[in-house]
Write a protein that holds these residues in place. Structure first.
Motif, PDB file in Angstrom:
ATOM      1  N   SER A  78     -13.915-109.335  -8.011  1.00  0.00           N
ATOM      2  CA  SER A  78     -15.279-109.285  -7.475  1.00  0.00           C
ATOM      3  C   SER A  78     -15.583-110.489  -6.587  1.00  0.00           C
ATOM      4  CB  SER A  78     -16.294-109.237  -8.620  1.00  0.00           C
ATOM      5  OG  SER A  78     -16.353-110.500  -9.261  1.00  0.00           O
ATOM      6  N   ALA A  79     -16.682-110.354  -5.839  1.00  0.00           N
ATOM      7  CA  ALA A  79     -17.149-111.444  -4.977  1.00  0.00           C
ATOM      8  C   ALA A  79     -17.460-112.680  -5.814  1.00  0.00           C
ATOM      9  CB  ALA A  79     -18.399-111.001  -4.214  1.00  0.00           C
ATOM     10  N   GLN A  80     -18.076-112.439  -6.975  1.00  0.00           N
ATOM     11  CA  GLN A  80     -18.438-113.555  -7.859  1.00  0.00           C
ATOM     12  C   GLN A  80     -17.182-114.330  -8.285  1.00  0.00           C
ATOM     13  OE1 GLN A  80     -19.741-112.414 -11.800  1.00  0.00           O
ATOM     14  NE2 GLN A  80     -21.536-113.748 -11.629  1.00  0.00           N
ATOM     15  N   MET A  81     -16.109-113.581  -8.578  1.00  0.00           N
ATOM     16  CA  MET A  81     -14.858-114.232  -8.984  1.00  0.00           C
ATOM     17  C   MET A  81     -14.288-115.090  -7.856  1.00  0.00           C
ATOM     18  SD  MET A  81     -13.082-111.050 -10.899  1.00  0.00           S
ATOM     19  CE  MET A  81     -13.562-110.604 -12.570  1.00  0.00           C
ATOM     20  N   LEU A  82     -14.317-114.535  -6.644  1.00  0.00           N
ATOM     21  CA  LEU A  82     -13.786-115.282  -5.494  1.00  0.00           C
ATOM     22  C   LEU A  82     -14.603-116.556  -5.287  1.00  0.00           C
ATOM     23  CD1 LEU A  82     -13.176-112.347  -2.968  1.00  0.00           C
ATOM     24  CD2 LEU A  82     -11.461-113.563  -4.333  1.00  0.00           C
ATOM     25  N   LYS A  83     -15.911-116.393  -5.329  1.00  0.00           N
ATOM     26  CA  LYS A  83     -16.803-117.538  -5.103  1.00  0.00           C
ATOM     27  C   LYS A  83     -16.582-118.617  -6.168  1.00  0.00           C
ATOM     28  CE  LYS A  83     -20.142-119.650  -3.041  1.00  0.00           C
ATOM     29  NZ  LYS A  83     -19.973-120.137  -1.658  1.00  0.00           N
ATOM     30  N   SER A  84     -16.340-118.180  -7.384  1.00  0.00           N
ATOM     31  CA  SER A  84     -16.241-119.142  -8.498  1.00  0.00           C
ATOM     32  C   SER A  84     -15.090-120.123  -8.320  1.00  0.00           C
ATOM     33  CB  SER A  84     -16.101-118.401  -9.832  1.00  0.00           C
ATOM     34  OG  SER A  84     -14.793-117.854  -9.942  1.00  0.00           O
ATOM     35  N   ILE A  85     -14.049-119.763  -7.565  1.00  0.00           N
ATOM     36  CA  ILE A  85     -12.964-120.739  -7.364  1.00  0.00           C
ATOM     37  C   ILE A  85     -13.066-121.446  -6.008  1.00  0.00           C
ATOM     38  CG2 ILE A  85     -11.354-119.626  -8.982  1.00  0.00           C
ATOM     39  CD1 ILE A  85      -9.796-118.612  -6.468  1.00  0.00           C
ATOM     40  N   GLY A  86     -14.098-121.101  -5.220  1.00  0.00           N
ATOM     41  CA  GLY A  86     -14.316-121.842  -3.972  1.00  0.00           C
ATOM     42  C   GLY A  86     -13.903-121.116  -2.707  1.00  0.00           C
ATOM     43  N   VAL A  87     -13.620-119.822  -2.821  1.00  0.00           N
ATOM     44  CA  VAL A  87     -13.289-119.034  -1.627  1.00  0.00           C
ATOM     45  C   VAL A  87     -14.546-118.926  -0.756  1.00  0.00           C
ATOM     46  CG1 VAL A  87     -12.636-116.706  -0.836  1.00  0.00           C
ATOM     47  CG2 VAL A  87     -11.487-117.725  -2.817  1.00  0.00           C
ATOM     48  N   GLU A  88     -14.378-119.011   0.583  1.00  0.00           N
ATOM     49  CA  GLU A  88     -15.547-118.957   1.473  1.00  0.00           C
ATOM     50  C   GLU A  88     -15.661-117.663   2.266  1.00  0.00           C
ATOM     51  OE1 GLU A  88     -16.666-122.486   3.870  1.00  0.00           O
ATOM     52  OE2 GLU A  88     -14.973-123.437   2.869  1.00  0.00           O
ATOM     53  N   TYR A  89     -14.514-117.049   2.566  1.00  0.00           N
ATOM     54  CA  TYR A  89     -14.509-115.872   3.449  1.00  0.00           C
ATOM     55  C   TYR A  89     -13.817-114.699   2.776  1.00  0.00           C
ATOM     56  CZ  TYR A  89     -15.739-119.044   7.243  1.00  0.00           C
ATOM     57  OH  TYR A  89     -16.386-119.947   8.040  1.00  0.00           O
ATOM     58  N   VAL A  90     -14.118-113.505   3.260  1.00  0.00           N
ATOM     59  CA  VAL A  90     -13.370-112.335   2.780  1.00  0.00           C
ATOM     60  C   VAL A  90     -13.287-111.299   3.906  1.00  0.00           C
ATOM     61  CG1 VAL A  90     -15.445-111.294   1.683  1.00  0.00           C
ATOM     62  CG2 VAL A  90     -13.158-110.588   0.938  1.00  0.00           C
ATOM     63  N   ILE A  91     -12.060-110.818   4.153  1.00  0.00           N
ATOM     64  CA  ILE A  91     -11.882-109.726   5.117  1.00  0.00           C
ATOM     65  C   ILE A  91     -12.332-108.437   4.439  1.00  0.00           C
ATOM     66  CG2 ILE A  91     -10.202-108.364   6.432  1.00  0.00           C
ATOM     67  CD1 ILE A  91      -8.384-110.825   6.547  1.00  0.00           C
ATOM     68  N   LEU A  92     -13.131-107.639   5.124  1.00  0.00           N
ATOM     69  CA  LEU A  92     -13.576-106.354   4.561  1.00  0.00           C
ATOM     70  C   LEU A  92     -13.343-105.236   5.577  1.00  0.00           C
ATOM     71  CD1 LEU A  92     -16.882-107.537   2.818  1.00  0.00           C
ATOM     72  CD2 LEU A  92     -14.677-107.057   1.742  1.00  0.00           C
ATOM     73  N   GLY A  93     -12.887-104.102   5.077  1.00  0.00           N
ATOM     74  CA  GLY A  93     -12.719-102.936   5.948  1.00  0.00           C
ATOM     75  C   GLY A  93     -11.552-103.042   6.912  1.00  0.00           C
ATOM     76  N   HIS A  94     -10.525-103.812   6.544  1.00  0.00           N
ATOM     77  CA  HIS A  94      -9.335-103.857   7.408  1.00  0.00           C
ATOM     78  C   HIS A  94      -8.782-102.436   7.556  1.00  0.00           C
ATOM     79  CE1 HIS A  94      -5.310-104.617   8.882  1.00  0.00           C
ATOM     80  NE2 HIS A  94      -5.765-105.780   9.297  1.00  0.00           N
ATOM     81  N   SER A  95      -8.236-102.124   8.720  1.00  0.00           N
ATOM     82  CA  SER A  95      -7.777-100.739   8.954  1.00  0.00           C
ATOM     83  C   SER A  95      -6.699-100.321   7.958  1.00  0.00           C
ATOM     84  CB  SER A  95      -7.279-100.572  10.386  1.00  0.00           C
ATOM     85  OG  SER A  95      -6.185-101.426  10.616  1.00  0.00           O
ATOM     86  N   GLU A  96      -5.893-101.289   7.480  1.00  0.00           N
ATOM     87  CA  GLU A  96      -4.881-100.911   6.475  1.00  0.00           C
ATOM     88  C   GLU A  96      -5.544-100.494   5.168  1.00  0.00           C
ATOM     89  OE1 GLU A  96      -2.543-104.510   6.830  1.00  0.00           O
ATOM     90  OE2 GLU A  96      -1.962-103.860   8.839  1.00  0.00           O
ATOM     91  N   ARG A  97      -6.666-101.092   4.851  1.00  0.00           N
ATOM     92  CA  ARG A  97      -7.402-100.693   3.643  1.00  0.00           C
ATOM     93  C   ARG A  97      -8.099 -99.345   3.870  1.00  0.00           C
ATOM     94  NH1 ARG A  97      -6.436-103.317  -0.533  1.00  0.00           N
ATOM     95  NH2 ARG A  97      -7.844-101.822  -1.447  1.00  0.00           N
ATOM     96  N   ARG A  98      -8.593 -99.142   5.081  1.00  0.00           N
ATOM     97  CA  ARG A  98      -9.236 -97.850   5.364  1.00  0.00           C
ATOM     98  C   ARG A  98      -8.185 -96.744   5.304  1.00  0.00           C
ATOM     99  NH1 ARG A  98     -14.530 -98.564   8.465  1.00  0.00           N
ATOM    100  NH2 ARG A  98     -14.699-100.746   8.988  1.00  0.00           N
ATOM    101  N   GLN A  99      -6.995 -97.033   5.850  1.00  0.00           N
ATOM    102  CA  GLN A  99      -5.951 -96.028   5.965  1.00  0.00           C
ATOM    103  C   GLN A  99      -5.221 -95.760   4.645  1.00  0.00           C
ATOM    104  OE1 GLN A  99      -3.143 -97.100   9.038  1.00  0.00           O
ATOM    105  NE2 GLN A  99      -1.866 -95.300   8.678  1.00  0.00           N
TER     106      GLN A  99
END
Ligand code: PGA
Length: 250
Positions: A78-99
């Motif tokens: 989850s976003a909360q998990m990413l944030k909790s360790i200090g992540v700042e950015y997240v790629i969303l909707g990459h075409s490989e994920r859509r495909q």
């Protein structure tokens, strides 16, 4: 003046020890740039990369996340998990994920909202297939994807969204859109944002180009009026090559 934002997308590459070695070498090569430098890495590398990048100008991002905060979603993060360790950015909707992973405009929209609720900055990918391009549908596809992705966001949130225009036929193929074509598509995306959120927002939003960016074409692409940097896959896997892309203006 919009700044240039250059993000590497490692995809499913790099073991933790390789990631640490990469950042040790890369850090010195990009320390003087004014451009924003982001590495979007596999989940397993996040913690190591965050530690190695501490005190440097390198920002760390993930490549996906779930929109729910927690619960019975085996294998998800989850976003909360990413944030909790200090992540700042997240790629969303990459075409490989859509495909390959059934990502839709609707799930991308939910994920963007969850990212903002948790203080993450989304890098949202849009782009047309070769077939869509050849049938003259590029503008329609990319403006629709943009509109649906940003639906329901506040003006401030849209300003803080990074959009990556990635024509699918140019990803990992060695074929790059011409700088004019890429710039025109990005202008279409900016015009769509202006229509829905106003000129102030459209003038501020960072829109990158992605698809076979390398050191040999970065300067030409990133010097175009509306291209605010890039999302770089294959060429981000080598620290010296990616550093040349980040330092395209040196
Ligand atoms: P590529 O990938 O640079 O290897 O074409 C770009 C991307 O998929 O983000």
């Amino acid at each position: 003046m919009r700044k240039k934002v250059i993000a590497g997308n490692w995809k499913m590459n790099m073991l933790p020890n390789e990631a640490i070695e990469y950042i040790q070498e890369f850090e010195g090569l990009v320390k003087d740039t004014k451009n924003e430098v982001i590495l979007c890495v596999p989940y397993i590398d996040l913690f190591y990369c965050l530690n190695s990048a501490q005190g440097t100008n390198i920002k760390i991002g993930a490549q996906n996340m779930h929109w729910e905060e927690k619960g019975a979603f085996t294998g998800e993060v989850s976003a909360q998990m990413l944030k909790s360790i200090g992540v700042e950015y997240v790629i969303l909707g990459h075409s490989e994920r859509r495909q390959y992973f059934a990502e839709t405009d609707e799930t991308v929209n939910k994920k963007i909202k969850a990212a903002f609720e948790n203080g993450l900055k989304p890098i949202v990918c849009v782009g047309e297939t070769l077939e869509q391009r050849e049938s003259g549908k590029t503008a329609e596809i990319i403006t629709t994807q943009t509109r649906l992705a940003l639906d329901g966001l506040t003006n401030d949130q849209v300003k803080n969204t990074i959009i990556a225009y990635e024509p699918i036929w140019a990803i990992g193929t060695g074929k790059t859109a011409t700088s004019e074509d890429a710039n025109n598509s990005i202008k279409e995306i900016r015009a769509e944002i202006e229509k829905n959120y106003g000129k102030d927002v459209a003038d501020e939003v960072i829109i990158q180009y992605g698809g076979s960016v390398k050191s040999a074409n970065a300067k030409e692409l990133f010097s175009m009026s509306d291209i605010d940097g890039g999302l770089v896959g294959g060429a981000s896997l080598k620290p010296d090559e990616f550093a040349k892309i980040v330092n395209f203006d040196k």
